[in-house]
Scaffold this motif. Structure first.
Motif, PDB file in Angstrom:
ATOM      1  N   TYR A 130      60.016 131.188  39.682  1.00 22.98           N
ATOM      2  CA  TYR A 130      59.828 132.037  38.504  1.00 22.98           C
ATOM      3  C   TYR A 130      58.767 131.439  37.580  1.00 22.98           C
ATOM      4  N   ARG A 131      57.982 132.340  36.997  1.00 20.14           N
ATOM      5  CA  ARG A 131      57.067 131.918  35.949  1.00 20.14           C
ATOM      6  C   ARG A 131      57.843 131.888  34.633  1.00 20.14           C
ATOM      7  N   ILE A 132      57.558 130.888  33.822  1.00 23.81           N
ATOM      8  CA  ILE A 132      58.301 130.687  32.579  1.00 23.81           C
ATOM      9  C   ILE A 132      57.416 131.061  31.394  1.00 23.81           C
ATOM     10  N   ARG A 133      57.921 131.980  30.547  1.00 21.10           N
ATOM     11  CA  ARG A 133      57.222 132.434  29.367  1.00 21.10           C
ATOM     12  C   ARG A 133      58.171 132.432  28.174  1.00 21.10           C
ATOM     13  N   LEU A 165      62.216 134.165  32.393  1.00 16.61           N
ATOM     14  CA  LEU A 165      61.924 133.696  33.747  1.00 16.61           C
ATOM     15  C   LEU A 165      61.636 134.933  34.586  1.00 16.61           C
ATOM     16  N   THR A 166      60.427 135.005  35.150  1.00 18.62           N
ATOM     17  CA  THR A 166      59.993 136.261  35.751  1.00 18.62           C
ATOM     18  C   THR A 166      59.095 136.030  36.964  1.00 18.62           C
ATOM     19  N   ASN A 167      59.141 136.990  37.875  1.00 22.79           N
ATOM     20  CA  ASN A 167      58.221 137.064  39.006  1.00 22.79           C
ATOM     21  C   ASN A 167      58.040 138.550  39.337  1.00 22.79           C
ATOM     22  N   ASP A 185      57.745 145.756  32.760  1.00 26.20           N
ATOM     23  CA  ASP A 185      58.375 145.401  34.025  1.00 26.20           C
ATOM     24  C   ASP A 185      58.210 143.913  34.262  1.00 26.20           C
ATOM     25  N   SER A 186      58.812 143.392  35.321  1.00 27.02           N
ATOM     26  CA  SER A 186      58.834 141.946  35.540  1.00 27.02           C
ATOM     27  C   SER A 186      57.431 141.381  35.759  1.00 27.02           C
ATOM     28  N   SER A 187      56.531 142.159  36.395  1.00 22.44           N
ATOM     29  CA  SER A 187      55.159 141.678  36.591  1.00 22.44           C
ATOM     30  C   SER A 187      54.431 141.563  35.262  1.00 22.44           C
ATOM     31  N   GLU A 188      54.655 142.507  34.364  1.00 18.21           N
ATOM     32  CA  GLU A 188      53.988 142.468  33.060  1.00 18.21           C
ATOM     33  C   GLU A 188      54.488 141.302  32.208  1.00 18.21           C
ATOM     34  N   PHE A 189      55.741 140.927  32.390  1.00 13.49           N
ATOM     35  CA  PHE A 189      56.274 139.786  31.639  1.00 13.49           C
ATOM     36  C   PHE A 189      55.624 138.464  32.066  1.00 13.49           C
ATOM     37  N   MET A 190      54.983 138.442  33.237  1.00 13.30           N
ATOM     38  CA  MET A 190      54.390 137.202  33.719  1.00 13.30           C
ATOM     39  C   MET A 190      53.212 136.740  32.854  1.00 13.30           C
ATOM     40  N   ASP A 191      52.645 137.649  32.074  1.00  9.87           N
ATOM     41  CA  ASP A 191      51.538 137.295  31.189  1.00  9.87           C
ATOM     42  C   ASP A 191      51.858 137.583  29.727  1.00  9.87           C
ATOM     43  N   TRP A 192      53.099 137.811  29.431  1.00 11.07           N
ATOM     44  CA  TRP A 192      53.489 138.175  28.056  1.00 11.07           C
ATOM     45  C   TRP A 192      53.841 136.919  27.254  1.00 11.07           C
ATOM     46  N   GLY A 193      53.541 136.927  25.959  1.00 10.83           N
ATOM     47  CA  GLY A 193      53.931 135.820  25.097  1.00 10.83           C
ATOM     48  C   GLY A 193      53.172 134.543  25.405  1.00 10.83           C
TER      49      GLY A 193
END
Length: 274
Positions: A266-269, A225-227, A206-214
């Motif tokens: 957005y957090r960028i990963r 780009l995620t939040n 989900d979008s929250s999990e993508f905030m710490d992925w990669g």
């Protein structure tokens, strides 16, 4: 691009002087032959004339190629529209399709409008979507689906071609999370499906999990780009998003869209290595 030197070199012609041979005394025993007169030394012949110098070569026309390994890497794919860049620009350059074996052939667009689980994609069939390719390092939208840039790594091309399979499907909250296969997709389900196409994800996030992925920060080719409330993907200069924000088409659900003027909040990963 390999370059070669092109040039000419002037030639010089030299006349060889001819000399008359001289008589050599017998040096055995250090003296002359007994009873014999010393032979006269022959006169020295005239010096030959110097040959004329040939014409000088013309100027070379080549430039010096860059040494191997010094070519610069491609610039990072943009994640915002450039200055004076139109959001609804239409690509009019050459398009190719990658066939079996990896060869590229000119792409002939289809003329039908296909229905894809409630959505429509102009100009492509619902099955056997072509693996479109365009020259350079920027992806382009061709009749609703994306063409991968020829210069991109294979993983980037697989992400783009995978995402094309769900373009036009409706937005469904939670869609694409119980399984990668779904009749509709939400924002993070769409991003997950695309990344799974390059085997970068084993299960949806989900979008929250993508905030710490990669890895943190903008990627060379792919940027997430995620939040906690939303996520979308920028890849090779295109945006994969379920939101129609800053998109003149105003269509909801998974679509290829132009980049946004800004991405505040957005957090960028990015995936490792991309």
């Amino acid at each position: 691009m390999r370059l070669r030197y092109v040039g000419s070199v002037g030639s010089a012609l030299l006349a060889i002087a001819t000399f008359a041979p001289t008589a050599l005394a017998d040096s055995s025993g250090g003296g002359t032959d007994a009873g014999g007169a010393t032979a006269p030394v022959g006169a020295t012949g005239p010096t030959g004339a110097t040959g004329a110098t040939g014409p000088s070569g013309g100027p070379g026309t080549a430039t010096i190629p860059a040494p191997p390994g010094t070519q610069s890497a491609p610039a990072k794919a943009p994640i915002v529209l450039g200055k004076n860049q139109a959001a609804d620009a239409v690509y009019r350059g050459p398009v190719f399709v990658q066939v079996a074996g990896g060869a590229l052939e000119p792409y002939v667009p289809h003329t039908v409008v296909a229905s894809v689980s409630g959505g429509t994609v102009a100009g492509v069939p619902t099955s056997g979507l072509p693996r479109l390719v365009v020259p350079g390092d920027r992806a382009e939208i061709i009749n609703g689906i994306a063409a991968a840039p020829e210069a991109a790594p294979p993983a980037v091309k697989r992400i783009i071609w995978a995402a094309n399979k769900i373009i036009g499907r409706p937005y469904v909250f939670g869609g694409g999370h119980r399984s990668f296969l779904s009749n509709g997709y939400d924002c993070s389900g769409t991003v997950s499906f695309a990344l799974h196409g390059a085997r970068l994800l084993k299960s949806p996030l989900d979008s929250s999990e993508f905030m710490d992925w990669g890895n943190g920060g903008q990627g060379q080719w792919v940027t997430i780009l995620t939040n906690p409330a939303h996520a979308y993907l920028d890849i090779a200069g295109l945006r994969l998003d379920t939101s129609a924000a800053d998109d003149p088409s105003n269509q909801q659900g998974p679509r290829w869209r132009p980049l946004r003027p800004a991405n505040g909040g957005y957090r960028i990963r990015h995936p490792f290595g991309l």
